[in-house]
Design a protein around this motif. Structure first.
Motif, PDB file in Angstrom:
ATOM      1  N   ALA A 142       0.824  -1.214   0.000  1.00  0.00           N
ATOM      2  CA  ALA A 142       0.000   0.000   0.000  1.00  0.00           C
ATOM      3  C   ALA A 142       0.854   1.257   0.000  1.00  0.00           C
ATOM      4  CB  ALA A 142      -0.931  -0.001   1.213  1.00  0.00           C
ATOM      5  N   MET A 143       2.137   1.118   0.355  1.00  0.00           N
ATOM      6  CA  MET A 143       3.005   2.284   0.456  1.00  0.00           C
ATOM      7  C   MET A 143       3.322   2.902  -0.908  1.00  0.00           C
ATOM      8  SD  MET A 143       3.197   2.471   3.698  1.00  0.00           S
ATOM      9  CE  MET A 143       1.617   1.620   3.816  1.00  0.00           C
ATOM     10  N   LEU A 170      -6.571  -3.172  -1.894  1.00  0.00           N
ATOM     11  CA  LEU A 170      -5.897  -2.844  -0.638  1.00  0.00           C
ATOM     12  C   LEU A 170      -6.257  -3.892   0.404  1.00  0.00           C
ATOM     13  CD1 LEU A 170      -6.462   1.019  -0.393  1.00  0.00           C
ATOM     14  CD2 LEU A 170      -4.258  -0.137  -0.610  1.00  0.00           C
ATOM     15  N   VAL A 171      -5.271  -4.319   1.178  1.00  0.00           N
ATOM     16  CA  VAL A 171      -5.508  -5.229   2.304  1.00  0.00           C
ATOM     17  C   VAL A 171      -5.123  -4.453   3.554  1.00  0.00           C
ATOM     18  CG1 VAL A 171      -5.071  -7.503   3.277  1.00  0.00           C
ATOM     19  CG2 VAL A 171      -4.850  -7.150   0.798  1.00  0.00           C
ATOM     20  N   SER A 172      -6.122  -3.982   4.271  1.00  0.00           N
ATOM     21  CA  SER A 172      -5.898  -3.038   5.362  1.00  0.00           C
ATOM     22  C   SER A 172      -6.839  -3.317   6.522  1.00  0.00           C
ATOM     23  CB  SER A 172      -6.117  -1.606   4.854  1.00  0.00           C
ATOM     24  OG  SER A 172      -6.251  -0.691   5.932  1.00  0.00           O
ATOM     25  N   ALA A 173      -6.372  -3.061   7.739  1.00  0.00           N
ATOM     26  CA  ALA A 173      -7.216  -3.145   8.930  1.00  0.00           C
ATOM     27  C   ALA A 173      -7.374  -1.771   9.565  1.00  0.00           C
ATOM     28  CB  ALA A 173      -6.622  -4.143   9.925  1.00  0.00           C
ATOM     29  N   ASP A 174      -7.284  -0.727   8.768  1.00  0.00           N
ATOM     30  CA  ASP A 174      -7.460   0.633   9.299  1.00  0.00           C
ATOM     31  C   ASP A 174      -8.862   0.842   9.865  1.00  0.00           C
ATOM     32  OD1 ASP A 174      -4.884   1.139   8.555  1.00  0.00           O
ATOM     33  OD2 ASP A 174      -5.329   2.878   7.297  1.00  0.00           O
ATOM     34  N   ARG A 175      -9.781  -0.044   9.524  1.00  0.00           N
ATOM     35  CA  ARG A 175     -11.149   0.036  10.059  1.00  0.00           C
ATOM     36  C   ARG A 175     -11.190  -0.209  11.571  1.00  0.00           C
ATOM     37  NH1 ARG A 175      -9.984  -4.637   7.758  1.00  0.00           N
ATOM     38  NH2 ARG A 175     -10.119  -6.495   9.080  1.00  0.00           N
ATOM     39  N   GLU A 176     -10.133  -0.845  12.108  1.00  0.00           N
ATOM     40  CA  GLU A 176     -10.108  -1.210  13.523  1.00  0.00           C
ATOM     41  C   GLU A 176      -9.844   0.019  14.391  1.00  0.00           C
ATOM     42  OE1 GLU A 176     -10.777  -4.067  14.764  1.00  0.00           O
ATOM     43  OE2 GLU A 176     -10.712  -5.380  12.999  1.00  0.00           O
ATOM     44  N   PRO A 177     -10.726   0.316  15.356  1.00  0.00           N
ATOM     45  CA  PRO A 177     -10.511   1.483  16.229  1.00  0.00           C
ATOM     46  C   PRO A 177      -9.192   1.419  16.998  1.00  0.00           C
ATOM     47  CG  PRO A 177     -12.749   0.616  16.478  1.00  0.00           C
ATOM     48  CD  PRO A 177     -11.992  -0.374  15.659  1.00  0.00           C
ATOM     49  N   ALA A 178      -8.715   0.211  17.290  1.00  0.00           N
ATOM     50  CA  ALA A 178      -7.481   0.064  18.062  1.00  0.00           C
ATOM     51  C   ALA A 178      -6.229   0.215  17.215  1.00  0.00           C
ATOM     52  CB  ALA A 178      -7.461  -1.301  18.755  1.00  0.00           C
ATOM     53  N   ASN A 179      -6.375   0.431  15.909  1.00  0.00           N
ATOM     54  CA  ASN A 179      -5.209   0.508  15.018  1.00  0.00           C
ATOM     55  C   ASN A 179      -4.631   1.920  14.996  1.00  0.00           C
ATOM     56  OD1 ASN A 179      -3.279  -0.282  13.173  1.00  0.00           O
ATOM     57  ND2 ASN A 179      -4.734  -0.994  11.631  1.00  0.00           N
ATOM     58  N   ARG A 180      -4.389   2.454  16.181  1.00  0.00           N
ATOM     59  CA  ARG A 180      -3.791   3.770  16.360  1.00  0.00           C
ATOM     60  C   ARG A 180      -2.667   3.651  17.390  1.00  0.00           C
ATOM     61  NH1 ARG A 180      -7.185   8.205  14.675  1.00  0.00           N
ATOM     62  NH2 ARG A 180      -9.090   7.423  13.681  1.00  0.00           N
ATOM     63  N   TYR A 181      -1.731   4.573  17.342  1.00  0.00           N
ATOM     64  CA  TYR A 181      -0.500   4.382  18.108  1.00  0.00           C
ATOM     65  C   TYR A 181      -0.756   4.136  19.589  1.00  0.00           C
ATOM     66  CZ  TYR A 181       4.211   4.671  19.807  1.00  0.00           C
ATOM     67  OH  TYR A 181       5.400   4.350  20.419  1.00  0.00           O
ATOM     68  N   GLN A 182      -1.471   5.034  20.248  1.00  0.00           N
ATOM     69  CA  GLN A 182      -1.632   4.886  21.695  1.00  0.00           C
ATOM     70  C   GLN A 182      -2.391   3.611  22.054  1.00  0.00           C
ATOM     71  OE1 GLN A 182      -3.162   8.400  23.632  1.00  0.00           O
ATOM     72  NE2 GLN A 182      -1.322   9.604  23.222  1.00  0.00           N
ATOM     73  N   SER A 183      -3.354   3.214  21.231  1.00  0.00           N
ATOM     74  CA  SER A 183      -4.101   1.985  21.498  1.00  0.00           C
ATOM     75  C   SER A 183      -3.217   0.761  21.314  1.00  0.00           C
ATOM     76  CB  SER A 183      -5.320   1.900  20.577  1.00  0.00           C
ATOM     77  OG  SER A 183      -6.224   2.948  20.822  1.00  0.00           O
ATOM     78  N   VAL A 184      -2.427   0.744  20.239  1.00  0.00           N
ATOM     79  CA  VAL A 184      -1.523  -0.383  19.996  1.00  0.00           C
ATOM     80  C   VAL A 184      -0.484  -0.460  21.107  1.00  0.00           C
ATOM     81  CG1 VAL A 184       0.274  -1.284  18.449  1.00  0.00           C
ATOM     82  CG2 VAL A 184      -1.882  -0.419  17.508  1.00  0.00           C
ATOM     83  N   PRO A 210      -1.084  11.913   9.923  1.00  0.00           N
ATOM     84  CA  PRO A 210      -1.406  10.940  10.974  1.00  0.00           C
ATOM     85  C   PRO A 210      -2.810  10.366  10.861  1.00  0.00           C
ATOM     86  CG  PRO A 210      -1.338  13.173  11.865  1.00  0.00           C
ATOM     87  CD  PRO A 210      -0.797  13.255  10.469  1.00  0.00           C
ATOM     88  N   GLN A 211      -3.681  11.015  10.091  1.00  0.00           N
ATOM     89  CA  GLN A 211      -5.052  10.532   9.921  1.00  0.00           C
ATOM     90  C   GLN A 211      -5.260   9.838   8.577  1.00  0.00           C
ATOM     91  OE1 GLN A 211      -7.060  10.561  12.543  1.00  0.00           O
ATOM     92  NE2 GLN A 211      -5.341  11.521  13.597  1.00  0.00           N
ATOM     93  N   LEU A 212      -4.190   9.556   7.857  1.00  0.00           N
ATOM     94  CA  LEU A 212      -4.299   8.841   6.583  1.00  0.00           C
ATOM     95  C   LEU A 212      -4.999   7.507   6.801  1.00  0.00           C
ATOM     96  CD1 LEU A 212      -3.310   9.165   3.578  1.00  0.00           C
ATOM     97  CD2 LEU A 212      -1.401   7.684   4.228  1.00  0.00           C
ATOM     98  N   TYR A 213      -5.944   7.173   5.909  1.00  0.00           N
ATOM     99  CA  TYR A 213      -6.781   5.988   6.097  1.00  0.00           C
ATOM    100  C   TYR A 213      -6.798   5.168   4.814  1.00  0.00           C
ATOM    101  CZ  TYR A 213     -10.956   3.198   7.234  1.00  0.00           C
ATOM    102  OH  TYR A 213     -11.832   2.180   7.478  1.00  0.00           O
ATOM    103  N   PHE A 214      -6.369   3.896   4.920  1.00  0.00           N
ATOM    104  CA  PHE A 214      -6.403   2.987   3.771  1.00  0.00           C
ATOM    105  C   PHE A 214      -7.711   2.199   3.817  1.00  0.00           C
ATOM    106  CE2 PHE A 214      -1.889   3.868   4.193  1.00  0.00           C
ATOM    107  CZ  PHE A 214      -1.488   4.005   2.873  1.00  0.00           C
ATOM    108  N   ASP A 215      -8.548   2.422   2.814  1.00  0.00           N
ATOM    109  CA  ASP A 215      -9.905   1.889   2.783  1.00  0.00           C
ATOM    110  C   ASP A 215      -9.941   0.566   2.016  1.00  0.00           C
ATOM    111  OD1 ASP A 215     -12.616   1.414   2.610  1.00  0.00           O
ATOM    112  OD2 ASP A 215     -13.143   3.453   1.999  1.00  0.00           O
TER     113      ASP A 215
END
Length: 321
Positions: free
Chosen positions: A117-118, A232-246, A284-289
């Protein structure tokens, strides 16, 4: 003339390049447990990890003879290879052209090419999908996109294929998450808190390796044409897929107790800082759909938080902790 359903009915002969890499080892582990396919892999040297049920063709991507030995009679090629010795888009395009030609000459019915995806680089929009214009910045992004384009130019209308673009793949053995896990387990606590403040709620773009493998198997056995589409193969839909949550999930799974703050650097400042650090995907808010993959009928089975915990368990064992 056989229908697609007949052409892709088990048992299938699946050829894999890049089988000894991170995604490849996870893919082979899954495939070796199935009885509806026969496996072939291309390798520079025999590897016991491939297992007795896997036919190993010794050679490399630059050798047409070994490619034909791998591909003759194969139904599908799953291309995970990324030769480290090649330099520049031209060299990678030649490699892609040779692989595409070998597929056509050998009568392969389908090719699944795994890119990244990069390749999007630094897009002009926050939500990225398969139609987003790619603006690669790094040499790696340019080379990966060059291979995609060469594959498409060589195969369009001549062979059924799809291009998969996973985001940051993680799991047992991955480089992704290793640095964060090491910081949590071995670094000073102030470093962890500083990184949490710096990265805040930045999208991590992590995707479990199991989800990537599931996607490959979904397309390998799909009795419908792929038509050269990109997914695209992405799990950006997951609410926990953010730095502080991870960070919190990983720290808890590693057994590290800490009082964590949710304070963070303003998003605009973080975006500027990431750009100064040379990051292509600096928003930081880039989202792969991955909606296109879902619309095709793929349903993710891997629980994201469970995958983070499984990675932590693997890392602790690897670190001897």
């Amino acid at each position: 003339m056989p229908t697609l359903k007949q052409m892709f009915s088990p048992p299938l002969t699946l050829a894999v390049t890049g089988a000894s890499g991170f995604i490849g080892t996870h893919l082979l582990a899954r495939l070796s447990a199935r009885d509806d396919c026969r496996l072939r892999v291309l390798s520079r040297r025999p590897d016991p990890a491939f297992g007795s049920g896997c036919a190993v063709v010794q050679g490399d991507l630059a050798d047409p003879r070994s490619l034909h030995a791998l591909l003759d009679g194969a139904d599908t090629l799953i291309n995970l290879a990324w030769p480290s010795g090649l330099q520049g888009p031209s060299a990678h395009r030649r490699m892609a052209e040779g692989l595409a030609r070998a597929c056509l000459d050998s009568g392969v019915k389908r090719l699944l090419h795994v890119s990244t995806a990069m390749v999007v680089g630094r897009p002009g929009q926050r939500r990225v999908d398969e139609d987003t214009t790619c603006r690669p910045r790094s040499a790696y992004e340019h080379d990966k996109l060059a291979v995609e384009m060469q594959m498409r130019a060589a195969l369009e209308g001549r062979l059924d294929f799809a291009v998969l673009r996973p985001t940051a793949v993680f799991g047992a053995g991955s480089l992704n998450l290793r640095k964060l896990a090491a910081t949590l387990l071995e670094g000073p606590s102030w470093q962890r808190h500083l990184l949490r403040f710096f990265h805040g709620q930045r999208h991590m773009h992590l995707v479990p390796v199991e989800e990537v493998v599931d996607t490959l198997l979904f397309f390998a056995f799909l009795a419908e044409p792929l038509n050269g589409e990109t997914y695209l193969v992405s799990a950006d839909r997951e609410p926990a897929n953010r730095y502080q949550s991870v960070d919190a999930l990983l720290g808890e799974a590693l057994g590290i107790e800490a009082r964590l703050s949710s304070r963070q650097l303003p998003a605009a400042w973080l975006k500027g800082a990431l750009a100064l650090l040379g990051r292509s995907q600096n928003d930081p808010q880039l989202y792969f759909d991955a909606a296109k993959l879902a619309a095709r009928g793929f349903v993710p089975r891997q629980d994201f938080t469970a995958a983070i915990r499984a990675y932590a368990a693997w890392y602790r064992a690897e670190a001897g902790r």
